[in-house]
Design an enzyme around this catalytic site. Structure first.
Site, PDB file in Angstrom:
ATOM      1  N   LYS A  41       0.848  -1.206   0.000  1.00 24.20           N
ATOM      2  CA  LYS A  41       0.000   0.000   0.000  1.00 24.20           C
ATOM      3  C   LYS A  41       0.878   1.248   0.000  1.00 24.20           C
ATOM      4  O   LYS A  41       2.091   1.161   0.249  1.00 24.20           O
ATOM      5  CB  LYS A  41      -0.900  -0.024   1.233  1.00 24.20           C
ATOM      6  CG  LYS A  41      -0.139   0.069   2.535  1.00 24.20           C
ATOM      7  CD  LYS A  41      -1.040  -0.215   3.741  1.00 24.20           C
ATOM      8  CE  LYS A  41      -0.229  -0.149   5.012  1.00 24.20           C
ATOM      9  NZ  LYS A  41      -0.950  -0.668   6.170  1.00 24.20           N
ATOM     10  N   TYR A 271      15.572  29.521   7.393  1.00 25.68           N
ATOM     11  CA  TYR A 271      14.436  30.413   7.658  1.00 25.68           C
ATOM     12  C   TYR A 271      14.323  30.681   9.146  1.00 25.68           C
ATOM     13  O   TYR A 271      14.540  29.773   9.957  1.00 25.68           O
ATOM     14  CB  TYR A 271      13.138  29.770   7.177  1.00 25.68           C
ATOM     15  CG  TYR A 271      12.984  29.821   5.688  1.00 25.68           C
ATOM     16  CD1 TYR A 271      12.762  31.032   5.036  1.00 25.68           C
ATOM     17  CD2 TYR A 271      13.075  28.663   4.925  1.00 25.68           C
ATOM     18  CE1 TYR A 271      12.634  31.076   3.656  1.00 25.68           C
ATOM     19  CE2 TYR A 271      12.944  28.699   3.557  1.00 25.68           C
ATOM     20  CZ  TYR A 271      12.727  29.912   2.924  1.00 25.68           C
ATOM     21  OH  TYR A 271      12.601  29.952   1.566  1.00 25.68           O
TER      22      TYR A 271
HETATM   23  C1  LIG Z   1      -0.124  -1.661   6.776  1.00 29.06           C
HETATM   24  C2  LIG Z   1      -0.688  -2.921   7.174  1.00 29.06           C
HETATM   25  C3  LIG Z   1       0.139  -4.037   7.421  1.00 29.06           C
HETATM   26  C4  LIG Z   1       1.637  -3.984   7.392  1.00 29.06           C
HETATM   27  O1  LIG Z   1       2.165  -3.347   8.519  1.00 29.06           O
HETATM   28  P1  LIG Z   1       3.729  -3.306   8.820  1.00 29.06           P
HETATM   29  O2  LIG Z   1       3.848  -2.715  10.163  1.00 29.06           O
HETATM   30  O3  LIG Z   1       4.332  -2.410   7.775  1.00 29.06           O
HETATM   31  O4  LIG Z   1       4.233  -4.687   8.708  1.00 29.06           O
HETATM   32  C5  LIG Z   1      -0.492  -5.230   7.704  1.00 29.06           C
HETATM   33  N1  LIG Z   1      -1.839  -5.328   7.769  1.00 29.06           N
HETATM   34  C6  LIG Z   1      -2.645  -4.280   7.553  1.00 29.06           C
HETATM   35  C7  LIG Z   1      -4.115  -4.449   7.636  1.00 29.06           C
HETATM   36  C8  LIG Z   1      -2.102  -3.038   7.266  1.00 29.06           C
HETATM   37  O5  LIG Z   1      -2.917  -1.998   7.062  1.00 29.06           O
END
Ligand SMILES: *Cc1c(COP(=O)(O)O)cnc(C)c1O
Length: 380
Positions: A41, A271
Site C-alpha cells: 500500500k 528560515y
Molecule cells: C499496513 C498494514 C500491514 C503492514 O504493517 P507493517 O507494520 O508495515 O508490517 C499489515 N496489515 C494491515 C491491515 C495493514 O494496514
C-alpha cells in the site's frame, strides 16, 4: 538537468528480505508454513508499488505464492493496469470507492461492515457475479472491521449471501510493536474466539491472518495461514523490536553537495535564522528539503553521510538543506547519503523516525514524489 536527489530501490535486497521472511516462517510448527501477503500500500511505502509488485511476482514465480495487499481499489487497479497478475487484497473501507474496479480488475475486497457487505452484494448481483472477499474483524483497534464480540450476529448474513464468498477472515494488531502493552494479548485471545465462531458457523477453508511485521517477529501464534509484512519486507525491523533476521533496507536516499560556503561566528542559516553559528563554520547545501520528505524537525538532530562521515543537518527548507561540513573536506558534486550506507557509516529509517518521534513507515512513505526512483536491477 536531472535533480541530483534520488531514491535507490535495491530490488535484490527486496527479494532477499522476502526469502529471509519465508525461511523464518518455515520454522512454523504447522504442516504448511504461512503464506506471505506482501503489503505494498501507499506506493509500497514510497518504494514504487508497480516495481515492487513486479519484482515479487517475477522472483516468486516458482512458488506461485505471491499475494499482494494494497490500501484501496485505486491502488489495486494501478497494479493490474501495469500487468500484475498475483492476487490482490484490498484492505481499506469500500464505502466511498467506486466498486467497478473490483470486478473489472479481479481484486479481492475486505468487508468490514454490514453496510459494505450490502454494497458489495448489490454490485455483484447487478453484474451477475460472485465475489471472493476477506472479512475484517475488529479485535480492539477500533478502526475497520466487524466488532469481535458481535460476529455471531453479523457474520451469518454474509455467509448466507449468494453473491459473496468468504475466502479469508483477518484482524489487525494495534500494539504489536509494544511488548508491554496488554492489548496485544487481548486482541490475540479475541481473534482465537473469532476463529472458533467462524468454524462453528460452518466456514471450512477460511484463510486466517493477523500478523503485521511486528507480530510476525514477536509471536508465532499469530502466523495462522498467512502473515502481512510491510515494513519488514522493505528491510526495516519495526522499533523498538530487535531481530536477528538478516533483512536489509531496500531504499536509500542519495544526493550530492551543490554548494559549499563559510559562515562566521554569530551568523545564521535557514528560515527564521534558526541555526546560529557559535564559531566559524563551513556548511554545504544539498538539494533535498521537506518537499522531498526531509522533515523540518530533523534540523539540529539528524545527520547525512558525506565523505563517509556524519554531518549534522543545520537547517531544512522546502527544496534544500544545509549541513555542517566544518570537519570534512567537501566539494560540490560530492555524494551525500540521507538514508543508506556510505563506507562504514549507515543511517536508516529507524534512526530518523526515533529522532522525530515517529514510525519508520512514515519516513519511508514521505519520500517525495519529485524524487526519481532508480531501480537496481533496472528491469525484472
Ligand atoms: C499496513 C498494514 C500491514 C503492514 O504493517 P507493517 O507494520 O508495515 O508490517 C499489515 N496489515 C494491515 C491491515 C495493514 O494496514
Amino acid at each position: 538537468m536531472v535533480r541530483p536527489t534520488h531514491a535507490f530501490v535495491d530490488l535484490e535486497r527486496l527479494i532477499s528480505n522476502y526469502h529471509v521472511i519465508r525461511r523464518h516462517l518455515s520454522s512454523s510448527r504447522a504442516v504448511t508454513p504461512p503464506r506471505i501477503i506482501s503489503v505494498i500500500k501507499a506506493n509500497a511505502y514510497g518504494h514504487g508499488a508497480v516495481e515492487i509488485a513486479r519484482a515479487l511476482e517475477a522472483r516468486d514465480g516458482s512458488f506461485g505464492q505471491s499475494i499482494l495487499a494494497c490500501a484501496d481499489i485505486e491502488e489495486g487497479v494501478q497494479l493490474r493496469q501495469a500487468g500484475i497478475r498475483a492476487p490482490v487484497l484490498v484492505f481499506g473501507a469500500l464505502s466511498v470507492s467506486d466498486l467497478e474496479g473490483l470486478f473489472q480488475y479481479d481484486l479481492t475486497p475486505t468487508v468490514s461492515s454490514p453496510a459494505a457487505a450490502l454494497r458489495l452484494r448489490l454490485a455483484a448481483r447487478s453484474r451477475g457475479r460472485r465475489l471472493r472477499v476477506h472479512v475484517k474483524v475488529d479485535t480492539g483497534m477500533n478502526r475497520f472491521g466487524f466488532r469481535h464480540d458481535n460476529i455471531q450476529q453479523t457474520l451469518p448474513e454474509i455467509i448466507r449471501d449468494e453473491q459473496l464468498l468468504i475466502d479469508g477472515v483477518y484482524t489487525h494488531f494495534a500494539t504489536a510493536d509494544n511488548m508491554n502493552h496488554p492489548l496485544f494479548d487481548h486482541q490475540y485471545a479475541r481473534f482465537e474466539i473469532v476463529r472458533s465462531v467462524v468454524r462453528k458457523l460452518g466456514l471450512k477453508d477460511t484463510f486466517f491472518h493477523a500478523a503485521n511485521s511486528a507480530a510476525l517477529l514477536r509471536d508465532q501464534r499469530t502466523w495462522y495461514d498467512a502473515v502481512r509484512p510491510g515494513l519488514l519486507l522493505y528491510g526495516v525491523v519495526p522499533p523498538p523490536l530487535k531481530s536477528l533476521l538478516p533483512v536489509k533496507p531496500v531504499l536509500s536516499l542519495r544526493s550530492r553537495v551543490v554548494a559549499v560556503k563559510g559562515m562566521r561566528a554569530g551568523e545564521s542559516t535557514g528560515y527564521g535564522a534558526s541555526f546560529v553559528a557559535s564559531r566559524p563554520m563551513r556548511v554545504a547545501v544539498i538539494p533535498a528539503g521537506y518537499a522531498d520528505g526531509l522533515d523540518l524537525r530533523l534540523a539540529g538532530k539528524a545527520s547525512v553521510l558525506v565523505r563517509e562521515q556524519r554531518s549534522l543537518i543545520l537547517a531544512v527548507s522546502m527544496d534544500s538543506a544545509v549541513i555542517d561540513v566544518s570537519r570534512v573536506e567537501v566539494s560540490p558534486g560530492d555524494p551525500v547519503v540521507l538514508v543508506g550506507e556510505q563506507g562504514r557509516e549507515k543511517i536508516d529509517a529507524r534512526e530518523l523516525a526515533s529522532l522525530i518521534g515517529t514510525v519508520p513507515h512514515e519516513i519511508l512513505c514521505r519520500t517525495g514524489i519529485r524524487i526519481a526512483r532508480v531501480y537496481e536491477p533496472a528491469s525484472f
